[in-house]
Design a protein around this motif. Structure first.
Motif, short mmCIF file in Angstrom:
data_model
loop_
_atom_site.label_atom_id
_atom_site.label_comp_id
_atom_site.label_asym_id
_atom_site.label_seq_id
_atom_site.Cartn_x
_atom_site.Cartn_y
_atom_site.Cartn_z
N LEU A 1 -9.98 -43.68 80.62
CA LEU A 1 -8.90 -42.74 80.33
C LEU A 1 -8.60 -41.86 81.54
O LEU A 1 -7.44 -41.68 81.93
N LEU A 2 -9.65 -41.30 82.13
CA LEU A 2 -9.45 -40.37 83.25
C LEU A 2 -8.95 -41.08 84.51
O LEU A 2 -8.15 -40.52 85.26
N GLU A 3 -9.42 -42.30 84.72
CA GLU A 3 -8.95 -43.04 85.90
C GLU A 3 -7.45 -43.34 85.78
O GLU A 3 -6.69 -43.11 86.73
N ILE A 4 -7.03 -43.83 84.63
CA ILE A 4 -5.61 -44.16 84.44
C ILE A 4 -4.76 -42.89 84.44
O ILE A 4 -3.68 -42.85 85.04
N ALA A 5 -5.26 -41.84 83.79
CA ALA A 5 -4.52 -40.57 83.79
C ALA A 5 -4.39 -40.02 85.20
O ALA A 5 -3.33 -39.53 85.59
N GLY A 6 -5.47 -40.11 85.97
CA GLY A 6 -5.42 -39.63 87.36
C GLY A 6 -4.46 -40.42 88.21
O GLY A 6 -3.70 -39.86 89.01
N ASN A 7 -4.44 -41.74 88.02
CA ASN A 7 -3.54 -42.59 88.79
C ASN A 7 -2.07 -42.32 88.46
O ASN A 7 -1.18 -42.64 89.25
N LEU B 1 0.89 -46.25 78.89
CA LEU B 1 -0.03 -46.41 80.01
C LEU B 1 -0.74 -47.76 79.91
O LEU B 1 -0.75 -48.41 78.87
N ALA B 2 -1.37 -48.14 81.01
CA ALA B 2 -2.03 -49.44 81.07
C ALA B 2 -3.39 -49.41 80.37
O ALA B 2 -3.82 -48.39 79.85
N GLY B 3 -4.06 -50.54 80.41
CA GLY B 3 -5.42 -50.63 79.88
C GLY B 3 -5.48 -50.40 78.39
O GLY B 3 -4.59 -50.78 77.63
N LYS B 4 -6.54 -49.75 77.95
CA LYS B 4 -6.76 -49.50 76.52
C LYS B 4 -6.22 -48.15 76.07
O LYS B 4 -6.52 -47.70 74.96
N VAL B 5 -5.43 -47.50 76.92
CA VAL B 5 -4.93 -46.17 76.59
C VAL B 5 -3.80 -46.28 75.55
O VAL B 5 -2.86 -47.05 75.73
N GLU B 6 -3.93 -45.49 74.48
CA GLU B 6 -2.92 -45.46 73.42
C GLU B 6 -2.35 -44.05 73.29
O GLU B 6 -3.01 -43.07 73.63
N LYS B 7 -1.14 -43.98 72.77
CA LYS B 7 -0.57 -42.68 72.39
C LYS B 7 -0.94 -42.39 70.95
O LYS B 7 -0.91 -43.28 70.10
N ASP B 8 -1.29 -41.14 70.67
CA ASP B 8 -1.64 -40.77 69.31
C ASP B 8 -1.41 -39.28 69.13
O ASP B 8 -0.93 -38.59 70.05
#
Length: 267
Positions: free
Chosen positions: A148-154, A194-201
Motif C-alpha cells: 500500500l505505502l509503496e504504491i501510494a508513494g509512487n 491504483l495498481a496491485g492489490k490496492v482497492e478503494k473503500d
C-alpha cells in the motif's frame, strides 16, 4: 491484483457488508462469472464453498455478539441466518464444540479484567480510503502495508495529513489464524484506481467510542479485552454492526512509544 482477484474480492466485500441477507444472485452478478462457474471459482479462491464461508463468518460474528451481551440467543440466532435456536445451537456446537449457553457461562467465569474508559465519544463522517487486504496472522500484515505505502508513494499520495488505519475483522481467539481478515488503509482524497492489490473503500461513519493504546502492537489484544470485557459489558453498551478501527499515530519509534487509537462503533 488481476481481474480474477479483483472480482472475487468484490464478492467477499459484498458478503461482509450484507452478511445477514446475502443474495447469491447478486454475488454472481458482481463476480462477472456465470452461475455454472461461480461456485467453483469461489471455492478455488477461498478454499471454502460459498455456503460454508458464509456460515463460518456468520457464526464467528455471532460469537462476538454473545461475548458482548449484544442480544439474547434467539435474536443472535436469527441475525446469524438461523430460523430457530435449535438449528443455531447445532451449528454452533459443530464449530465451537459447545452450546451457546455453555459458551456464555465460560466467558462469565473469567479472570479479573483491567477496567478501561474511553478518551471520548465522537461521531465521524465516512472516511474514503485506499486499502490492501491481508488474510492470515495479524502479526504478518506488513506485506499489505508495504504494498500500500509503496504504491501510494509512487503516486504522490502520502501527504502530511494522510491518516493510517487498520481494520481487524476477526477475533484470533475464535477464528483460525490463516483466516483472519485485516485491511491496511490510508485516507483517500481522489478517485483514481491504483495498481496491485490496492482497492478503494470507505470506513463507515457514525458514533464511536475512542480508546488509547500505548505501546507495542502485540499488546493490542489486552486493550481489546479490557474494552469489550469491562467497559462495554459493565455499561451495557450497544454496538453497531461494524468492525473496530485502529488509527496509528506514530511510526518509526520504539515499540513502547507507539501510540494507537481504537475506535469502537456504538449506537
Amino acid at each position: 491484483m488481476n481481474q480474477y482477484e479483483k472480482s472475487m474480492q468484490k464478492v467477499l466485500n459484498e458478503i461482509e457488508k450484507n452478511l445477514e441477507y446475502v443474495d447469491i444472485q447478486d454475488l454472481i452478478a458482481i463476480s462477472g462469472y456465470s452461475y455454472y462457474h461461480f461456485h467453483r471459482i469461489f471455492l478455488g479462491y477461498t478454499g471454502e464453498s460459498l455456503k460454508k464461508y458464509i456460515r463460518r463468518i456468520r457464526l464467528e460474528t455471532s460469537v462476538n455478539k454473545l461475548q458482548c451481551n449484544q442480544g439474547n440467543i434467539t435474536t443472535i440466532a436469527l441475525e446469524a441466518g438461523y430460523n430457530t435456536p435449535s438449528a443455531y445451537n447445532k451449528a454452533f456446537k459443530e464449530m465451537f464444540n459447545c452450546s451457546p449457553s455453555k459458551f456464555i457461562q465460560n466467558i462469565n467465569i473469567k479472570k479479573e479484567i483491567k477496567m478501561i474508559e474511553p478518551l471520548r465519544i465522537e461521531s465521524i463522517e465516512i472516511i474514503d480510503v485506499y486499502k490492501v487486504r491481508h488474510v492470515g496472522d495479524y502479526f504478518k500484515c506488513e506485506t499489505a502495508w508495504n504494498e500500500l505505502l509503496e504504491i501510494a508513494g509512487n503516486n504522490s499520495l502520502l501527504k502530511a495529513d494522510t491518516k493510517f488505519y487498520g481494520i481487524s475483522y476477526d477475533d484470533p481467539n475464535i477464528v483460525a489464524i490463516d483466516k483472519l481478515r485485516y485491511d491496511a488503509c490510508i485516507t483517500r482524497v481522489q478517485d483514481d484506481e491504483l495498481a496491485g492489490k490496492v482497492e478503494k473503500d470507505q470506513i463507515s461513519g457514525g458514533k464511536y467510542a475512542v480508546f488509547a493504546h500505548n505501546g507495542s502492537y502485540d499488546k493490542l489484544s489486552d486493550t481489546y479485552t479490557s474494552i469489550y470485557g469491562s467497559w462495554i459489558k459493565d455499561n451495557e453498551i450497544e454496538l453497531r454492526d461494524a468492525p473496530p478501527i485502529e488509527q496509528y499515530l506514530t511510526f518509526d519509534v520504539a515499540p513502547e512509544d507507539l501510540r494507537t487509537l481504537i475506535l469502537v462503533p456504538i449506537k
